[in-house]
Structures are given as C-alpha cells and as structure tokens.
Design a protein around this motif. Structure first.
Motif, PDB file in Angstrom:
ATOM      1  N   ARG A 106       0.154  25.599  18.787  1.00  0.00           N
ATOM      2  CA  ARG A 106      -0.738  24.445  18.987  1.00  0.00           C
ATOM      3  C   ARG A 106      -2.021  24.598  18.165  1.00  0.00           C
ATOM      4  N   PRO A 167       0.266   9.259  14.498  1.00  0.00           N
ATOM      5  CA  PRO A 167       1.629   9.277  15.048  1.00  0.00           C
ATOM      6  C   PRO A 167       2.676   9.798  14.076  1.00  0.00           C
ATOM      7  N   TRP A 170       3.412  13.311  14.772  1.00  0.00           N
ATOM      8  CA  TRP A 170       4.233  13.452  15.980  1.00  0.00           C
ATOM      9  C   TRP A 170       5.696  13.139  15.671  1.00  0.00           C
ATOM     10  N   VAL A 234      -5.051  10.507  21.420  1.00  0.00           N
ATOM     11  CA  VAL A 234      -3.858  10.643  22.257  1.00  0.00           C
ATOM     12  C   VAL A 234      -2.695  11.239  21.465  1.00  0.00           C
ATOM     13  N   PHE A 235      -2.472  10.719  20.278  1.00  0.00           N
ATOM     14  CA  PHE A 235      -1.356  11.224  19.479  1.00  0.00           C
ATOM     15  C   PHE A 235      -1.647  12.616  18.924  1.00  0.00           C
ATOM     16  N   GLY A 237      -3.231  14.854  20.619  1.00  0.00           N
ATOM     17  CA  GLY A 237      -2.876  15.683  21.770  1.00  0.00           C
ATOM     18  C   GLY A 237      -1.376  15.854  21.909  1.00  0.00           C
ATOM     19  N   LEU A 238      -0.624  14.781  21.668  1.00  0.00           N
ATOM     20  CA  LEU A 238       0.831  14.866  21.743  1.00  0.00           C
ATOM     21  C   LEU A 238       1.396  15.797  20.668  1.00  0.00           C
ATOM     22  N   LEU A 241       0.683  19.345  21.784  1.00  0.00           N
ATOM     23  CA  LEU A 241       1.562  19.665  22.909  1.00  0.00           C
ATOM     24  C   LEU A 241       2.990  19.914  22.426  1.00  0.00           C
ATOM     25  N   SER A 242       3.464  19.073  21.520  1.00  0.00           N
ATOM     26  CA  SER A 242       4.822  19.233  20.994  1.00  0.00           C
ATOM     27  C   SER A 242       4.964  20.547  20.230  1.00  0.00           C
TER      28      SER A 242
END
Length: 250
Positions: A106, A167, A170, A234-235, A237-238, A241-242
């Motif tokens: 991360r 995004p 992601w 938000v993305f 963070g995603l 996290l991924s």
C-alpha cells in the motif's frame, strides 16, 4: 516512503511514456490552440463556426479554447500515465519482485500516486504557461485580471482532471491489465462527455471541472467542485486498499 517516491519518480522521468505523455499534453494543447488561432485570424468560416467562444482573437477566446481542449487532452494523458504506472507492474512481471520488498505494498501504491500528483501539477503549470506565452505571442497584450483568473482556473482544471483519472489505477490493479486500464481511460472520457451532454452538470464529478473552467466558474458551485476531489480521494483509497490485499495468485 521517501525511497518509494524517489524510485517511482525516476521511473516516470526516465520512461518514454512519461516523456511522451507530458509532451502530448503540453505541446498538444499549445499546437491545437495555435492552429485554431491561426485559422480564426485567416477568416476560416468553418473553423470559426465550430470554435464557438474560442473564435474571438483575444484572451477570452484563447482561454475558452484552452479549457475545452485541456479538459479532454489532460484526462486522456493523465489516464494513460496512470495505466502505465500501475499496469506495467503486471504486464512486465515486476509485481512479483515487489512482494519481496520490506515495504508494504500500500505504501508503494501511495508513492506512485504521490509522484503522479506532483507530475500532474507540474504538467498543468506547463500547459498554463504555454497558453500564456501563446497569448503574448498572438499580441493580446498583458492579461487582464479576468484573464489571470481564467489562467488559474485552467491550472486547477488540469489538476482536477488528474484526480478524476485515478480510477484508471484501480482498474489496472483489479484487472492486472495495462490494456484494460487504457480502455478505462477512454471510458472515463466518454462518460464525462455523455454526462455533460445529458445535463448532469456540476453534480457529475467527471464533468464538473470542465464545466467550471469553461463557464468562468459560474456553472459549478463550491460543493460541486469539491466532488471531483472527494472522487479522487475515494479511488486513491481503493487503490491503496487493493494493493495491500494483492496476492501473487488470484
């Protein structure tokens, strides 16, 4: 974290993708604007009809055209760089080596995003400077207060465009595919255009930055302009996290 940022910055600076994308965004916007300015000055009726607000030979017309072009060009360019930064680890097989590093994945993802954000801000500044130089070369004189404000909005537009492209990182992580991430970039551009045409206006994060810049800040309020920032966070963070949950074998 500093070591990650240094390595990722070195990758971006030394890669053909980073260099070409930077030139495509900065030089591309400058060249297109110069072409429009030249065509309008030559009295090209078809170009003048298509250019709309950008068809006037003054700072207002130049900056209107800059906002229109940068809204699409920056989103495409930033998305492609993000696709490369994250997708190449899977395409080149270097993701395996990252699992052997004593650094949380991360943190690696966050380092990539930090480098990307700094590069995007610098690229946006270069675009803004290029438009300023073009206006001076065209003989528009010293920018008025309104023109300076529009130049500032142009830089903010490029930075927000970088945010709404997050995004793509992601998508690259979930699909482990560079091509899928590039396709995601194209999809974001299409969705933004459809949203604007459908009247979603400032409430659609993908369209809000362009509408705000092209309307001189009148068509989008402060809350609506904050949505792209929240969207990017938000993305981001995603993505982190991924990456923290990545496994060598899915």
């Amino acid at each position: 974290m500093r070591a990650v940022v240094r390595v990722e910055a070195l990758k971006l600076v030394c890669s053909p993708v980073g260099v070409i994308s930077t030139l495509a965004i900065v030089v591309g916007v400058f060249a297109l604007l110069a072409g429009i300015t030249t065509g309008v000055a030559a009295g090209n009726a078809e170009l003048i009809a298509q250019a709309g607000p950008a068809a006037t030979l003054d700072w207002g017309g130049l900056l209107a055209g800059a906002a229109q072009i940068a809204a699409v060009a920056s989103l495409l360019g930033f998305g492609i760089v993000l696709a490369w930064m994250f997708g190449r680890e899977f395409a080149d097989g270097t993701i395996t080596a990252l699992f052997a590093l004593p650094i949380p994945r991360r943190t690696i993802a966050l380092g990539k995003l930090v480098v990307y954000a700094v590069w995007a801000a610098l690229a946006g500044a270069a675009v803004t400077l290029g438009v300023l130089v073009l206006g001076l070369l065209a003989g528009y004189g010293t920018p008025t207060a309104e023109a300076w404000a529009s130049l500032g909005r142009l830089w903010v537009l490029t930075v927000l465009s970088a945010g709404i492209a997050v995004p793509v990182a992601w998508i690259a992580t979930l699909t482990r595919s560079l091509l899928a991430a590039v396709s995601g970039t194209i999809a974001l551009v299409v969705i933004a255009q459809i949203g604007a045409l459908a009247g979603a206006g400032g409430w659609m994060p993908l369209a809000a930055p362009a509408l705000w810049a092209m309307s001189d800040g009148t068509a989008v309020n402060t809350l609506q302009l904050a949505l792209p920032v929240a969207f990017a966070l938000v993305f981001a963070g995603l993505v982190c996290l991924s990456w923290s949950r990545l496994q060598l074998v899915r």
